[in-house]
Design a protein around this motif. Structure first.
Motif, PDB file in Angstrom:
ATOM      1  N   HIS A 128       0.794  -1.228   0.000  1.00  0.00           N
ATOM      2  CA  HIS A 128       0.000   0.000   0.000  1.00  0.00           C
ATOM      3  C   HIS A 128       0.833   1.288   0.000  1.00  0.00           C
ATOM      4  CE1 HIS A 128      -2.594   3.137   1.793  1.00  0.00           C
ATOM      5  NE2 HIS A 128      -3.638   2.464   1.314  1.00  0.00           N
ATOM      6  N   ASP A 129       1.588   1.528   1.062  1.00  0.00           N
ATOM      7  CA  ASP A 129       2.287   2.807   1.200  1.00  0.00           C
ATOM      8  C   ASP A 129       3.455   2.964   0.236  1.00  0.00           C
ATOM      9  OD1 ASP A 129       0.474   3.213   3.183  1.00  0.00           O
ATOM     10  OD2 ASP A 129       1.913   3.713   4.744  1.00  0.00           O
ATOM     11  N   GLN A 130       3.915   1.861  -0.325  1.00  0.00           N
ATOM     12  CA  GLN A 130       5.026   1.923  -1.272  1.00  0.00           C
ATOM     13  C   GLN A 130       4.656   2.739  -2.510  1.00  0.00           C
ATOM     14  OE1 GLN A 130       6.129  -1.731  -3.366  1.00  0.00           O
ATOM     15  NE2 GLN A 130       8.275  -1.418  -2.778  1.00  0.00           N
ATOM     16  N   VAL A 131       3.387   2.693  -2.902  1.00  0.00           N
ATOM     17  CA  VAL A 131       2.957   3.440  -4.087  1.00  0.00           C
ATOM     18  C   VAL A 131       1.955   4.553  -3.774  1.00  0.00           C
ATOM     19  CG1 VAL A 131       3.475   1.680  -5.817  1.00  0.00           C
ATOM     20  CG2 VAL A 131       1.304   1.575  -4.592  1.00  0.00           C
ATOM     21  N   LEU A 132       1.175   4.427  -2.699  1.00  0.00           N
ATOM     22  CA  LEU A 132       0.210   5.480  -2.383  1.00  0.00           C
ATOM     23  C   LEU A 132       0.862   6.726  -1.793  1.00  0.00           C
ATOM     24  CD1 LEU A 132      -1.812   3.049  -2.777  1.00  0.00           C
ATOM     25  CD2 LEU A 132      -3.336   4.352  -1.292  1.00  0.00           C
ATOM     26  N   LYS A 162       0.256  10.363  -3.732  1.00  0.00           N
ATOM     27  CA  LYS A 162      -0.421  11.453  -3.024  1.00  0.00           C
ATOM     28  C   LYS A 162       0.511  12.650  -2.844  1.00  0.00           C
ATOM     29  CE  LYS A 162      -3.877   8.659  -0.659  1.00  0.00           C
ATOM     30  NZ  LYS A 162      -4.535   8.316   0.628  1.00  0.00           N
ATOM     31  N   THR A 163       1.807  12.384  -2.743  1.00  0.00           N
ATOM     32  CA  THR A 163       2.772  13.478  -2.669  1.00  0.00           C
ATOM     33  C   THR A 163       2.806  14.244  -3.986  1.00  0.00           C
ATOM     34  OG1 THR A 163       4.132  12.221  -1.107  1.00  0.00           O
ATOM     35  CG2 THR A 163       5.188  14.069  -2.228  1.00  0.00           C
ATOM     36  N   LEU A 164       2.730  13.513  -5.085  1.00  0.00           N
ATOM     37  CA  LEU A 164       2.781  14.141  -6.400  1.00  0.00           C
ATOM     38  C   LEU A 164       1.499  14.888  -6.754  1.00  0.00           C
ATOM     39  CD1 LEU A 164       4.463  11.262  -8.448  1.00  0.00           C
ATOM     40  CD2 LEU A 164       5.442  13.525  -8.037  1.00  0.00           C
ATOM     41  N   PHE A 165       0.353  14.263  -6.460  1.00  0.00           N
ATOM     42  CA  PHE A 165      -0.917  14.797  -6.970  1.00  0.00           C
ATOM     43  C   PHE A 165      -1.922  15.173  -5.885  1.00  0.00           C
ATOM     44  CE2 PHE A 165       0.567  11.706 -10.309  1.00  0.00           C
ATOM     45  CZ  PHE A 165       1.033  12.675 -11.189  1.00  0.00           C
ATOM     46  N   GLU A 166      -1.559  14.999  -4.628  1.00  0.00           N
ATOM     47  CA  GLU A 166      -2.374  15.382  -3.482  1.00  0.00           C
ATOM     48  C   GLU A 166      -3.806  14.848  -3.586  1.00  0.00           C
ATOM     49  OE1 GLU A 166      -1.846  19.551  -2.652  1.00  0.00           O
ATOM     50  OE2 GLU A 166       0.256  19.240  -2.074  1.00  0.00           O
ATOM     51  N   HIS A 188      -9.412   9.231   0.066  1.00  0.00           N
ATOM     52  CA  HIS A 188      -9.089   9.680   1.427  1.00  0.00           C
ATOM     53  C   HIS A 188     -10.141   9.113   2.383  1.00  0.00           C
ATOM     54  CE1 HIS A 188     -12.376  12.598   1.221  1.00  0.00           C
ATOM     55  NE2 HIS A 188     -11.872  13.048   0.081  1.00  0.00           N
ATOM     56  N   GLY A 189      -9.869   9.207   3.668  1.00  0.00           N
ATOM     57  CA  GLY A 189     -10.762   8.662   4.675  1.00  0.00           C
ATOM     58  C   GLY A 189     -11.795   9.664   5.161  1.00  0.00           C
TER      59      GLY A 189
END
Length: 320
Positions: free
Chosen positions: A263-267, A271-275, A294-295
């Motif tokens: 999960h966090d390896q790509v998310l 999200k950093t790139l495109f928020e 998002h949650g």
């Protein structure tokens, strides 16, 4: 031209969903009618608190039994839920309500009235109670779907994890050549059907720099083996690449999608790139399921300052 409706399950009642939906609906004119499945009283109560006015029509949950039904721009199917305050803390009190909303939405999908489905944010801890790792798995179970994939979509670059919402200590055990191959096939078929394109996929390794001091190297024995298998079958795929460099500008531009092992390896990088721009799509279901990426964001309840871009993009993606 008649557009099929977009069915939206509002999700967790004490989330920012009603706020962001109202903002998106107010500022944009969608071609597709919207069927919103929620507590009408809570929706109107929160709208009043947020100083938002809304025009809607009410539908019965079994509206499809009649051959003569018409959709307005916004149609609400009311699911009863009692809450005194406009905003409250997330708890298991809402679980039955959320289940009912999903059941109605899935019944509409089953009747083939539309194939467009959105759900608002859900508290995994409260609603799923460790029975499912995420809504992706919950909907796969509900629709008896065996092979599916979680896709975080953005027009410039998308990502997909092989494993989803599981503890990091279990990731290595859950990765297999079979799973990687299945995910790539599902994603490739989706790209071909939706965009009429043969997708270019880059694959990350599991370990730092795709290296391991252990006797068994997952990157060589599992990931590389899967990539080579798919290459021989004419898939446009390459890897494994080190996860710490594949998202650099010159590397990521080579691909339309990056497949990661967890999960966090790509998310995290997407999200950093495109928020707030990306959307979450579950592919492989009998319909197209989309959700904002998002949650519930309980800390922002009632503040009327949440970013609505992801729900807007979710609706626009299905506005065809």
């Amino acid at each position: 031209m008649n557009f099929k409706p977009i069915v939206i399950v509002a999700g967790e009642p004490n989330s920012i969903f009603f706020e962001i939906f109202l903002k998106a609906f107010k500022e944009n004119k969608f071609r597709s009618p919207i069927i919103l499945i929620c507590s009408k009283s809570l929706f109107l109560k929160q709208a009043k608190s947020l100083k938002q006015r809304i025009v809607y029509s009410e539908l019965k949950s079994n509206f499809f039994l009649s051959k003569n039904y018409n959709f307005e721009k916004l149609n609400i199917i009311d699911v009863k839920y009692t809450q005194r305050k406009s905003f409250d803390k997330i708890s298991s009190k809402s679980n039955n309500y959320i289940h009912k909303c999903f059941e109605i939405g899935l019944k509409i999908m089953d009747k083939k009235i539309t194939d467009k489905f959105i759900n608002g944010p859900i508290s995994k801890k409260s609603f799923l109670k460790n029975k499912f790792s995420g809504i992706t798995e919950y909907l796969a179970y509900k629709t008896k779907t065996k092979d599916f994939a979680m896709l975080i979509y953005h027009k410039n670059l998308s990502v997909a994890p092989v494993t989803t919402h599981i503890p990091i200590r279990h990731v290595a055990q859950k990765i297999s050549k079979t799973d990687i191959v299945k995910k790539v096939k599902i994603i490739s078929n989706f790209w071909k059907d939706k965009f009429k394109l043969k997708i270019k996929i880059g694959v990350t390794g599991l370990n730092p720099h795709c290296e391991s001091s252990d006797q068994f190297n997952e990157d060589k024995n599992i990931v590389l083996s899967a990539v080579n298998y798919l290459k021989k079958r004419n898939y446009n795929i390459s890897g494994p690449f080190a996860a710490d460099t594949i998202f650099t500008k010159n590397n990521r531009k080579k691909f339309q999608l990056i497949l990661g092992m967890y999960h966090d390896q790509v998310l995290t990088p997407i999200k950093t790139l495109f928020e707030y721009d990306p959307i979450n799509i579950t592919i492989g279901l009998p319909f197209v399921r989309v959700s904002p990426d998002h949650g519930p964001n309980e800390n922002m309840l009632g503040k009327n300052s949440s970013n609505y871009t992801s729900i807007l993009n979710s609706i626009l993606f299905l506005d065809y």
